[in-house]
Design an enzyme around this catalytic site. Structure first.
Site, PDB file in Angstrom:
ATOM      1  N   GLU A   1     -13.571  -1.792   7.770  1.00  0.00           N
ATOM      2  CA  GLU A   1     -14.450  -1.555   8.908  1.00  0.00           C
ATOM      3  C   GLU A   1     -13.702  -0.645   9.861  1.00  0.00           C
ATOM      4  O   GLU A   1     -12.493  -0.759  10.008  1.00  0.00           O
ATOM      5  CB  GLU A   1     -14.813  -2.854   9.659  1.00  0.00           C
ATOM      6  CG  GLU A   1     -15.726  -3.781   8.908  1.00  0.00           C
ATOM      7  CD  GLU A   1     -14.965  -4.775   8.046  1.00  0.00           C
ATOM      8  OE1 GLU A   1     -15.600  -5.458   7.225  1.00  0.00           O
ATOM      9  OE2 GLU A   1     -13.725  -4.859   8.170  1.00  0.00           O
TER      10      GLU A   1
ATOM     11  N   TYR B   1     -10.878   8.676   6.429  1.00  0.00           N
ATOM     12  CA  TYR B   1     -11.381   7.866   5.324  1.00  0.00           C
ATOM     13  C   TYR B   1     -12.331   8.664   4.430  1.00  0.00           C
ATOM     14  O   TYR B   1     -12.240   8.592   3.203  1.00  0.00           O
ATOM     15  CB  TYR B   1     -12.054   6.596   5.844  1.00  0.00           C
ATOM     16  CG  TYR B   1     -11.103   5.674   6.581  1.00  0.00           C
ATOM     17  CD1 TYR B   1      -9.846   5.376   6.071  1.00  0.00           C
ATOM     18  CD2 TYR B   1     -11.450   5.116   7.803  1.00  0.00           C
ATOM     19  CE1 TYR B   1      -8.967   4.542   6.746  1.00  0.00           C
ATOM     20  CE2 TYR B   1     -10.583   4.271   8.489  1.00  0.00           C
ATOM     21  CZ  TYR B   1      -9.347   3.998   7.955  1.00  0.00           C
ATOM     22  OH  TYR B   1      -8.475   3.173   8.618  1.00  0.00           O
TER      23      TYR B   1
END
Length: 144
Positions: free
Chosen positions: A97, A109
């Site tokens: 998260e 990411y």
């Protein structure tokens, strides 16, 4: 890393987050089922990654680089190490998260192959209430 590094870990966490984890949370991460890796240079801890192992998945709980060393590629290096360790352990995927407002982390990411799979409403504390989390996943299976 070990519990002996807790002072450095807390310093890094506090330098990088407005709402840092507590000492108790970090202590729990040194129990079985977690991986705690540090990024060291010159005998000094510059960053860390903490993952939880669940079946064939790894959940990246926290990746933090000390504010003084951000922007130098250390977060990418630590993330790649975590992914390589997950692959070596035959994990199926890595989940995480990230604050929906953390554009730099999201870009990292995505650049490393993670894809958004959902959102968690009001997941993180924020200055004016709560902030949503973007949930991301990286498939670690490489089909021939």
């Amino acid at each position: 890393m070990s519990l002996h590094d807790l002072g450095s870990i807390l310093s890094i966490e506090r330098s990088g987050h407005a709402f840092p984890w507590t000492e108790t949370v970090f202590k729990d991460c040194f129990k079985p089922g977690y991986d705690c890796w540090g990024l060291w240079s010159g005998g000094e801890l510059h960053g860390f990654a903490i993952l939880a192992r669940q079946y064939d998945e790894l959940h990246l709980l926290n990746l933090c680089i000390h504010r003084s060393f951000q922007g130098a590629g250390l977060g990418r290096r630590l993330l790649r190490y975590a992914v390589a360790q997950a692959q070596a352990a035959s994990a199926r995927c890595m989940l995480l998260e990230v604050r929906a407002s953390n554009r730099a982390a999201i870009a990292l990411y995505v650049n490393e192959g993670f894809a958004t799979i959902g959102y968690r409403k009001d997941y993180y504390p924020a200055g004016n209430g709560r902030e949503d989390a973007q949930v991301m996943s990286l498939n670690l299976h490489h089909s021939p």
